[in-house]
Design a protein around this motif. Structure first.
Motif, PDB file in Angstrom:
ATOM      1  N   UNK A   1       0.783  -1.243   0.000  1.00 35.51           N
ATOM      2  CA  UNK A   1       0.000   0.000   0.000  1.00 35.51           C
ATOM      3  C   UNK A   1       0.800   1.270   0.000  1.00 35.51           C
ATOM      4  N   UNK A   2       2.117   1.195  -0.220  1.00 29.25           N
ATOM      5  CA  UNK A   2       2.912   2.424  -0.304  1.00 29.25           C
ATOM      6  C   UNK A   2       4.140   2.374   0.571  1.00 29.25           C
ATOM      7  N   UNK A   3       4.518   3.522   1.077  1.00 28.81           N
ATOM      8  CA  UNK A   3       5.705   3.602   1.924  1.00 28.81           C
ATOM      9  C   UNK A   3       5.443   2.897   3.253  1.00 28.81           C
ATOM     10  N   UNK A   4       6.444   2.177   3.721  1.00 28.43           N
ATOM     11  CA  UNK A   4       6.259   1.298   4.872  1.00 28.43           C
ATOM     12  C   UNK A   4       5.925   2.055   6.157  1.00 28.43           C
ATOM     13  N   UNK A   5       6.293   3.323   6.224  1.00 33.71           N
ATOM     14  CA  UNK A   5       6.026   4.078   7.451  1.00 33.71           C
ATOM     15  C   UNK A   5       4.922   5.102   7.316  1.00 33.71           C
ATOM     16  N   UNK A   6       4.196   5.076   6.203  1.00 30.67           N
ATOM     17  CA  UNK A   6       3.207   6.124   5.929  1.00 30.67           C
ATOM     18  C   UNK A   6       2.153   6.217   7.033  1.00 30.67           C
ATOM     19  N   UNK A   7       1.716   5.096   7.551  1.00 30.76           N
ATOM     20  CA  UNK A   7       0.653   5.102   8.556  1.00 30.76           C
ATOM     21  C   UNK A   7       1.140   4.573   9.908  1.00 30.76           C
ATOM     22  N   UNK A   8       2.436   4.703  10.137  1.00 34.57           N
ATOM     23  CA  UNK A   8       3.011   4.227  11.392  1.00 34.57           C
ATOM     24  C   UNK A   8       2.664   5.175  12.550  1.00 34.57           C
ATOM     25  N   UNK A   9       2.117   4.625  13.627  1.00 33.73           N
ATOM     26  CA  UNK A   9       1.797   5.439  14.813  1.00 33.73           C
ATOM     27  C   UNK A   9       3.069   6.016  15.426  1.00 33.73           C
ATOM     28  N   UNK A  10       4.125   5.199  15.493  1.00 36.00           N
ATOM     29  CA  UNK A  10       5.384   5.656  16.074  1.00 36.00           C
ATOM     30  C   UNK A  10       5.965   6.820  15.274  1.00 36.00           C
ATOM     31  N   UNK A  11       6.005   6.675  13.952  1.00 31.76           N
ATOM     32  CA  UNK A  11       6.622   7.704  13.126  1.00 31.76           C
ATOM     33  C   UNK A  11       5.779   8.967  13.043  1.00 31.76           C
ATOM     34  N   UNK A  12       4.476   8.813  12.958  1.00 30.31           N
ATOM     35  CA  UNK A  12       3.611   9.983  12.770  1.00 30.31           C
ATOM     36  C   UNK A  12       3.248  10.657  14.092  1.00 30.31           C
ATOM     37  N   UNK A  13       2.786   9.896  15.040  1.00 25.17           N
ATOM     38  CA  UNK A  13       2.295  10.492  16.289  1.00 25.17           C
ATOM     39  C   UNK A  13       3.397  10.795  17.298  1.00 25.17           C
ATOM     40  N   UNK A  14       4.416   9.945  17.353  1.00 25.47           N
ATOM     41  CA  UNK A  14       5.483  10.140  18.334  1.00 25.47           C
ATOM     42  C   UNK A  14       6.643  10.940  17.730  1.00 25.47           C
ATOM     43  N   UNK A  15       7.297  10.379  16.709  1.00 24.62           N
ATOM     44  CA  UNK A  15       8.486  11.029  16.154  1.00 24.62           C
ATOM     45  C   UNK A  15       8.163  12.288  15.356  1.00 24.62           C
ATOM     46  N   UNK A  16       6.940  12.419  14.904  1.00 26.21           N
ATOM     47  CA  UNK A  16       6.587  13.634  14.166  1.00 26.21           C
ATOM     48  C   UNK A  16       5.887  14.647  15.068  1.00 26.21           C
ATOM     49  N   UNK A  17       4.699  14.299  15.555  1.00 25.34           N
ATOM     50  CA  UNK A  17       3.908  15.273  16.308  1.00 25.34           C
ATOM     51  C   UNK A  17       4.468  15.552  17.697  1.00 25.34           C
ATOM     52  N   UNK A  18       4.705  14.504  18.485  1.00 24.19           N
ATOM     53  CA  UNK A  18       5.136  14.724  19.876  1.00 24.19           C
ATOM     54  C   UNK A  18       6.539  15.322  19.958  1.00 24.19           C
ATOM     55  N   UNK A  19       7.434  14.862  19.122  1.00 27.07           N
ATOM     56  CA  UNK A  19       8.793  15.420  19.153  1.00 27.07           C
ATOM     57  C   UNK A  19       8.774  16.889  18.747  1.00 27.07           C
ATOM     58  N   UNK A  20       7.984  17.215  17.744  1.00 26.59           N
ATOM     59  CA  UNK A  20       7.873  18.620  17.324  1.00 26.59           C
ATOM     60  C   UNK A  20       7.337  19.477  18.466  1.00 26.59           C
ATOM     61  N   UNK A  21       6.330  18.973  19.160  1.00 25.29           N
ATOM     62  CA  UNK A  21       5.776  19.708  20.295  1.00 25.29           C
ATOM     63  C   UNK A  21       6.810  19.863  21.406  1.00 25.29           C
ATOM     64  N   UNK A  22       7.629  18.823  21.599  1.00 26.42           N
ATOM     65  CA  UNK A  22       8.669  18.897  22.613  1.00 26.42           C
ATOM     66  C   UNK A  22       9.709  19.959  22.298  1.00 26.42           C
ATOM     67  N   UNK A  23      10.104  20.063  21.036  1.00 25.81           N
ATOM     68  CA  UNK A  23      11.100  21.067  20.647  1.00 25.81           C
ATOM     69  C   UNK A  23      10.497  22.467  20.731  1.00 25.81           C
ATOM     70  N   UNK A  24       9.226  22.601  20.392  1.00 21.37           N
ATOM     71  CA  UNK A  24       8.562  23.903  20.554  1.00 21.37           C
ATOM     72  C   UNK A  24       8.570  24.315  22.021  1.00 21.37           C
ATOM     73  N   UNK A  25       8.260  23.357  22.909  1.00 20.65           N
ATOM     74  CA  UNK A  25       8.292  23.633  24.347  1.00 20.65           C
ATOM     75  C   UNK A  25       9.698  24.025  24.784  1.00 20.65           C
ATOM     76  N   UNK A  26      10.702  23.323  24.271  1.00 15.73           N
ATOM     77  CA  UNK A  26      12.094  23.665  24.596  1.00 15.73           C
ATOM     78  C   UNK A  26      12.417  25.092  24.158  1.00 15.73           C
TER      79      UNK A  26
END
Length: 242
Positions: A48-73
């Motif tokens: 169905x495409x790229x192996x990480x396209x719908x990954x919870x770890x890659x999208x919700x943790x490494x993308x959204x949460x990490x970005x929010x963490x750096x903004x907080x920093x």
């Protein structure tokens, strides 16, 4: 009061030479298929495409949460800088905090304007990977399209590589801790870059360009706020020894 700190000498071959060599390499790689070859490693059409396209770890943790963490920093750094004008315990770090805030701000602000100017397509939008857009390299003309790309340089990579500013903040005051910060920034930027490549959001070159930009922004912020200021304050004899 701002503490007096003697700046450590800047080695231009190290601090500017490596980025220059990286840029030359990136330009030369424009004549290769490396970006496309690496993207193919993460693409599984039968799945169905790229192996990480719908990954919870890659999208919700490494993308959204990490970005929010750096903004907080970044907000904490800005708060510390503001407090340095009123709190003596923080006042000694005013310039270092100012350098960090400037580096973080510029390292994240430059991405969107460049995306709009270059209009490079994301891998997941290309016909080779199930999309509708035509592939073009950075230095090539863009094919006609109704939806310009917004994928160069790598925005999420800047979330990690912007932490180069922490290395420059600590460079003169805490050299050992600064090296740890440098490693953290490099690893964070690399992990986030690979994650987005696995999702089909960026090619390798997009993220390497981002690393170069973030490094030069951190270096420039350091030179203007910390290094240049400190060297002008040192006596001539001490400055030559530094």
């Amino acid at each position: 009061m701002q503490a007096s700190v003697s700046p450590r000498p800047i080695n231009p071959w190290l601090y500017l030479g490596i980025p220059f060599i990286t840029v030359v390499t990136l330009v030369l790689l424009e004549w290769t298929s490396l970006d496309m070859d690496l993207a193919n490693l993460f693409y599984e059409p039968t799945a169905g495409g790229f192996i990480g396209r719908h990954s919870y770890l890659l999208e919700n943790i490494l993308h959204d949460r990490v970005k929010q963490g750096v903004i907080l920093f970044g907000l904490l750094a800005l708060t510390g800088f503001a407090l340095s004008f009123f709190w003596n315990r923080v006042a000694g770090w005013r310039r270092e905090l100012g350098c960090l805030v400037l580096a973080l701000a510029l390292s994240t602000a430059f991405v969107t304007p460049l995306k709009k100017v270059t209009q490079v397509q994301c891998p997941w939008s290309l016909t080779q990977f199930g999309g509708k857009e035509t592939y073009s390299k950075l230095l090539e003309a863009r094919p006609a399209t109704d939806k310009p790309g917004l994928c160069w340089p790598g925005g999420h990579a800047a979330t990690g590589f912007c932490l180069f500013g922490l290395f420059f903040m600590l460079r003169d005051r805490k050299p050992r801790l600064a090296r740890v910060a440098l490693a953290v920034a490099f690893v964070a930027g690399s992990v986030l870059s690979i994650g987005r490549m696995m999702q089909g959001a960026h090619f390798l070159s997009h993220n390497v360009w981002t690393a170069v930009f973030c490094w030069l922004i951190g270096l420039g912020s350091y030179y203007l706020i910390l290094y240049r200021h400190a060297t002008t304050k040192l006596p001539a004899v001490e400055r030559s020894a530094a």
